[in-house]
Design an enzyme around this catalytic site. Structure first.
Site, short mmCIF file in Angstrom:
data_model
loop_
_atom_site.label_atom_id
_atom_site.label_comp_id
_atom_site.label_asym_id
_atom_site.label_seq_id
_atom_site.Cartn_x
_atom_site.Cartn_y
_atom_site.Cartn_z
N GLU A 108 -54.36 28.01 -6.58
CA GLU A 108 -52.94 27.86 -6.94
C GLU A 108 -52.35 26.59 -6.34
O GLU A 108 -52.94 25.98 -5.45
CB GLU A 108 -52.12 29.05 -6.40
CG GLU A 108 -51.95 30.20 -7.37
CD GLU A 108 -50.93 29.88 -8.46
OE1 GLU A 108 -50.38 28.78 -8.48
OE2 GLU A 108 -50.72 30.75 -9.32
N ARG B 132 -44.55 39.07 -0.71
CA ARG B 132 -45.19 37.85 -0.23
C ARG B 132 -44.56 36.67 -0.97
O ARG B 132 -43.95 36.83 -2.02
CB ARG B 132 -46.70 37.87 -0.46
CG ARG B 132 -47.14 37.81 -1.92
CD ARG B 132 -48.60 37.38 -2.01
NE ARG B 132 -49.20 37.48 -3.31
CZ ARG B 132 -49.14 36.54 -4.25
NH1 ARG B 132 -48.41 35.44 -4.06
NH2 ARG B 132 -49.76 36.69 -5.40
N ASN C 206 -44.72 33.22 -3.24
CA ASN C 206 -45.55 32.82 -4.37
C ASN C 206 -45.44 31.30 -4.54
O ASN C 206 -45.51 30.59 -3.55
CB ASN C 206 -45.16 33.62 -5.61
CG ASN C 206 -46.28 33.64 -6.63
OD1 ASN C 206 -47.45 33.70 -6.26
ND2 ASN C 206 -45.95 33.56 -7.90
N ASN D 136 -42.38 31.83 -10.18
CA ASN D 136 -43.57 31.00 -10.36
C ASN D 136 -43.23 29.52 -10.52
O ASN D 136 -42.49 28.99 -9.71
CB ASN D 136 -44.40 31.57 -11.52
CG ASN D 136 -45.81 31.91 -11.08
OD1 ASN D 136 -46.41 31.19 -10.29
ND2 ASN D 136 -46.34 33.00 -11.58
N ASP E 23 -47.45 30.47 -15.90
CA ASP E 23 -47.66 30.57 -14.44
C ASP E 23 -47.11 29.30 -13.78
O ASP E 23 -45.90 29.07 -13.79
CB ASP E 23 -49.16 30.79 -14.20
CG ASP E 23 -49.47 31.28 -12.80
OD1 ASP E 23 -48.72 30.94 -11.88
OD2 ASP E 23 -50.47 31.98 -12.62
#
Ligand code: CA
Length: 301
Positions: free
Chosen positions: A15, A99, A101, A147, A197
């Site tokens: 990522e 959490r 991102n 995102n 995403d």
């Protein structure tokens, strides 16, 4: 257009790629393996720095060797040379199931970082903005999977993806203050493309969107919502992308092995790798987190 493998990093959940112009390094994270990954593209090597909690995003700063990390345990400045770290904020310390991102710096060096529930509970996430060492400000709430994000060329608009919405939103942006307002949908992603995403903007103001479960990165015009181009990636779970290379003419793409079954992994053995393509358009230099030197933190920085 088809992307080729740059390096098989074997990422579980690769990522957040970004290009460090000064060093020709590509940096990214593996959220599930809790890794910061660094590759000097001239050597095509892979350096991994491991952490004790999930690392969801990294940002470069205006101090060489210092990066900003979004760990489950908080936002930290991390010294790549000596491995020392110092926490600078944790807006969700009391939200046990969340959490962080995706995150990115805006054009003047504020760090924007989203959050989500670990089990993807709807609307449990938020989007925060960290300016220097001030307390982060919550800018959006009721997000499901905060995102991709980026800013347009004149810095007056911010684009943002909550994956659950299958769309890109645009906000009016005041770069002087970091305020956002007037949200509207500018791109609708058809389900067949896969879930939107990570995202980055190119030097022509067009948006590149990575598609989880879509095996592609797509280029869109946010002015009219039209699809312009599709880059096929030989890995189903495409997570994010950024421009890099000496001339900023290469699109680097992260992918995941997570969420694929044995057959899918057999059919797509390059999953978890970093891919690249030269799409004929350039990107912008990576924005750096601005550490205000007049504000000392624990006397270290
Ligand atoms: Ca993501």
């Amino acid at each position: 257009m088809k992307a080729e493998l740059y390096i098989q990093a074997g990422n579980s959940l690769g990522e957040g790629p970004l290009w460090e112009f000064a060093t020709n390094n590509l940096l990214w994270v593996d959220i599930e393996k809790k890794l910061l990954c660094i590759s000097d593209v001239r050597k095509k090597n892979l350096i991994e720095v491991d952490f004790k909690s999930r690392l969801s995003a990294v940002a470069l700063t205006n101090k060489s060797n210092l990066v900003l990390l979004a760990l489950e345990t908080g936002l930290e400045l991390f010294d790549l040379k000596n491995g020392e770290s110092v926490e600078i904020a944790n807006p969700e310390r009391n939200i046990e199931n969340n959490r962080f991102n995706d995150g990115k710096c805006d054009p003047v060096g504020r760090f924007w970082i989203g959050s989500m529930d670990r089990t993807v509970k709807p609307e449990a996430g938020s989007l925060y903005c960290l300016e220097g060492f001030n307390a982060p400000q919550r800018k959006l709430k009721h997000l499901t999977i905060s995102n991709g994000m980026d800013w347009n060329l004149d810095k007056k608009q911010m684009y943002f993806i909550d994956t659950a919405d299958y769309e890109v939103k645009c906000f009016d942006y005041k770069v002087e203050t970091g305020s956002i307002c007037n949200p509207r949908k500018v791109i609708t992603v058809p389900e067949g493309y896969g879930a939107p995403d990570g995202m980055c903007i190119d030097a022509e103001g067009m948006l590149w969107i990575a598609h989880w479960a879509g095996g592609n990165v797509s280029r869109w015009n946010p002015e009219n919502g039209k699809l312009l181009e599709t880059v096929i990636v030989p890995a189903p779970h495409v997570t994010s992308c950024c421009f890099g290379g000496e001339n900023l003419d290469t699109l680097f793409i992260t992918t995941a092995r997570k969420g694929l079954n044995a057959q899918q992994l057999k059919d797509n053995p390059q999953s978890g790798g970093i891919f690249f393509v030269q799409p004929g358009v350039k990107g912008l230099r990576t924005n750096l987190f601005q550490i205000h030197l007049n504000k000392k933190l624990n006397g270290n920085y």
